[in-house]
Design a protein around this motif. Structure first.
Motif, short mmCIF file in Angstrom:
data_model
loop_
_atom_site.label_atom_id
_atom_site.label_comp_id
_atom_site.label_asym_id
_atom_site.label_seq_id
_atom_site.Cartn_x
_atom_site.Cartn_y
_atom_site.Cartn_z
N ALA A 176 104.90 58.94 109.03
CA ALA A 176 105.39 59.85 108.00
C ALA A 176 106.80 60.34 108.36
N SER A 177 107.02 60.57 109.65
CA SER A 177 108.35 61.01 110.11
C SER A 177 109.40 59.92 109.84
N GLY A 178 109.03 58.67 110.12
CA GLY A 178 109.96 57.56 109.86
C GLY A 178 110.33 57.50 108.38
N CYS A 179 109.34 57.79 107.52
CA CYS A 179 109.61 57.80 106.08
C CYS A 179 110.61 58.91 105.74
N GLY A 180 110.44 60.08 106.37
CA GLY A 180 111.37 61.19 106.14
C GLY A 180 112.79 60.79 106.53
N ASP A 181 112.92 60.08 107.65
CA ASP A 181 114.25 59.65 108.10
C ASP A 181 114.87 58.69 107.09
N VAL A 182 114.06 57.76 106.57
CA VAL A 182 114.61 56.78 105.60
C VAL A 182 114.93 57.47 104.26
N ILE A 183 114.02 58.32 103.80
CA ILE A 183 114.26 59.00 102.52
C ILE A 183 115.54 59.84 102.58
N SER A 209 125.01 51.05 99.95
CA SER A 209 123.98 50.54 99.05
C SER A 209 122.72 50.15 99.81
N LEU A 210 122.91 49.56 100.99
CA LEU A 210 121.77 49.13 101.80
C LEU A 210 120.93 50.33 102.24
N ALA A 211 121.59 51.40 102.67
CA ALA A 211 120.87 52.60 103.11
C ALA A 211 120.15 53.24 101.92
N LEU A 212 120.83 53.28 100.80
CA LEU A 212 120.23 53.89 99.60
C LEU A 212 119.03 53.08 99.11
N MET A 213 119.16 51.76 99.17
CA MET A 213 118.07 50.90 98.74
C MET A 213 116.82 51.13 99.62
N SER A 214 117.05 51.31 100.91
CA SER A 214 115.92 51.55 101.83
C SER A 214 115.21 52.84 101.44
N SER A 215 115.99 53.87 101.14
CA SER A 215 115.42 55.16 100.74
C SER A 215 114.60 55.00 99.46
N ASN A 216 115.16 54.30 98.48
CA ASN A 216 114.46 54.10 97.21
C ASN A 216 113.16 53.30 97.39
N LEU A 229 98.31 50.98 104.21
CA LEU A 229 98.13 49.55 103.99
C LEU A 229 99.22 48.76 104.71
N GLU A 230 98.88 47.55 105.08
CA GLU A 230 99.81 46.68 105.80
C GLU A 230 101.17 46.57 105.08
N GLU A 231 101.10 46.42 103.77
CA GLU A 231 102.32 46.27 102.98
C GLU A 231 103.22 47.51 103.13
N GLY A 232 102.59 48.68 103.18
CA GLY A 232 103.34 49.92 103.36
C GLY A 232 104.02 49.96 104.71
N TYR A 233 103.31 49.59 105.77
CA TYR A 233 103.91 49.58 107.11
C TYR A 233 105.07 48.60 107.19
N ARG A 234 104.87 47.44 106.59
CA ARG A 234 105.96 46.44 106.61
C ARG A 234 107.18 46.95 105.89
N THR A 235 106.95 47.58 104.73
CA THR A 235 108.08 48.12 103.96
C THR A 235 108.85 49.14 104.80
N LEU A 236 108.11 50.01 105.49
CA LEU A 236 108.77 51.02 106.31
C LEU A 236 109.56 50.36 107.45
N LEU A 237 108.95 49.39 108.12
CA LEU A 237 109.66 48.75 109.24
C LEU A 237 110.90 48.02 108.76
N GLU A 238 110.77 47.34 107.61
CA GLU A 238 111.94 46.64 107.07
C GLU A 238 113.04 47.63 106.68
N ALA A 239 112.60 48.77 106.14
CA ALA A 239 113.59 49.79 105.75
C ALA A 239 114.29 50.36 106.99
N LEU A 240 113.53 50.60 108.05
CA LEU A 240 114.14 51.14 109.27
C LEU A 240 115.13 50.14 109.87
#
Ligand SMILES: [Zn+2]
Length: 360
Positions: A176-183, A209-216, A229-240
């Motif tokens: 959840a913290s990683g999500c806060g950092d990306v958002i 644009s790349l940073a903003l896209m990760s946040s979105n 879900l696995e898809e959620g974890y992957r999305t977060l890791l790719e965003a980070l």
């Protein structure tokens, strides 16, 4: 990969250097590819840096995989991210003649390994066991003892192996913290554009644009993440990882560190060790989004769905500490122009802002 590019609008003889990871693996079980990746990169004498707990989770397996190729591999434990630990790891790397330092662990371990690799002039490989912030693929590291609460530049990792199976087994609070950092990039990109408009700072559209896209993307996938879900974890890791790449392209932490981060850095001074970096950035971002005229309610809702803190209470802080951090944030890093420079906050307006966003 090394790209030498001219900055938009800069004179042709001005170049900036972009160092990116050569290999990025994200997915279930990618730790098992560590030996092959090192083989491919020609890394023969790795030093594994790991923590006491993360050794059991992934460090021990990493050492064993690296040893299988007949490599001379050694390991060192770290528990603190301070200059003494970095020095100890650097000396260890030098004494064994290491060609690479492999960080297998959480944020602190990754930061120590990254700086020790930089100081010993060896390659850095990042194997995160949590997804708590964007340092897993960036060139900057947060270390205690620098006399400032924000990060120091080092080298980007030559490889990142982000195993979603390991991340899924780590405490959800880190995720959840990683999500806060990306958002929080929704605000940092705005701050960067503002600095461009107001004081003529270089702004890189691609990195922004790349940073903003990760946040979105994280906001759009909030539900998948909270359902673990696995898809959620992957999305977060790719965003980070994308955030790390955005910083490499920009040549600074600019696209990923704006006023939400200044608020977080100030809290690190006022109330060290209470909340996590990404948790603080998330709450700061709700308030800074309001100052920018962005849809702060939608940002708050995404954080709420993910299960990240959205209030002083959620961070474990007194309301007054949040007010002090809002007022003090403009001073913490004077070279970083943000909305806080444009809209000066005093005690009263800071209290109104935090109260208006439901943070206090
Ligand atoms: Zn951050």
């Amino acid at each position: 990969m090394l790209i030498v590019a001219t900055e938009a609008g800069a004179a042709l003889n001005q170049v900036h250097r972009i160092d990116l990871p050569r290999v990025v693996l994200v997915g279930r079980g990618v730790l098992e590819s560590l030996g092959e990746v090192c083989q491919e990169l020609g890394l023969e004498r790795p030093l594994v840096v790991t923590g006491k707990t993360t050794y059991k989770v992934a460090g021990r397996r990493a050492v064993s995989l690296l040893g299988e190729g007949g490599r001379e591999v050694q390991q060192v434990f770290c528990s603190e991210a301070d200059l003494n630990t970095v020095e100890r790891v650097k000396l260890e790397a030098e004494s064994m003649g290491a060609d690479s330092v492999i960080g297998v662990g959480g944020g602190r371990t990754i930061d120590v390994a990254k700086l020790a690799a930089y100081d010993s002039d060896t390659y850095f490989v990042s194997v995160p066991t949590t997804a708590s912030h964007d340092g897993i693929a960036s060139s900057s590291a947060s270390i205690k003892g620098l006399g400032r609460p924000y990060s120091k530049r080092a080298n980007s990792p030559i490889a990142v192996l982000a195993d979603s199976k390991i991340i899924a087994e780590s405490p959800y609070r880190f995720t959840a913290s990683g999500c806060g950092d990306v958002i929080s990039k929704a605000v940092s990109v705005r701050d960067w554009r503002l600095a461009h408009d107001e004081i003529g700072e270089y702004y890189g559209e691609y990195a922004g644009s790349l940073a903003l896209m990760s946040s979105n993307l994280i906001r759009r996938n909030a539900q998948l993440i909270c359902e673990r879900l696995e898809e959620g974890y992957r999305t977060l890791l790719e965003a980070l990882v994308s955030c790390g790449v955005a910083m490499s392209i920009a040549g600074s932490s600019r696209p990923c560190s704006g006023s939400g981060h200044l608020f977080s850095h100030t809290l690190d001074v006022l109330a060290p060790g209470v909340a996590l970096h990404g948790e603080q950035c998330g709450v700061g971002t709700i308030m800074m989004a309001k100052l920018h005229g962005l849809n702060w309610r939608a940002i708050r809702e995404s954080l709420r769905v993910i299960g990240a803190p959205i209030s002083a209470e959620g961070l474990g802080l007194e309301p007054e500490t949040v007010v002090q951090a809002l007022v003090g944030a403009v001073e913490i890093r004077p070279d970083r122009y943000t909305i806080l420079n444009k809209i000066g906050l005093n005690d009263e307006s800071a209290r109104d802002l935090a109260g208006g966003c439901g943070v206090i």
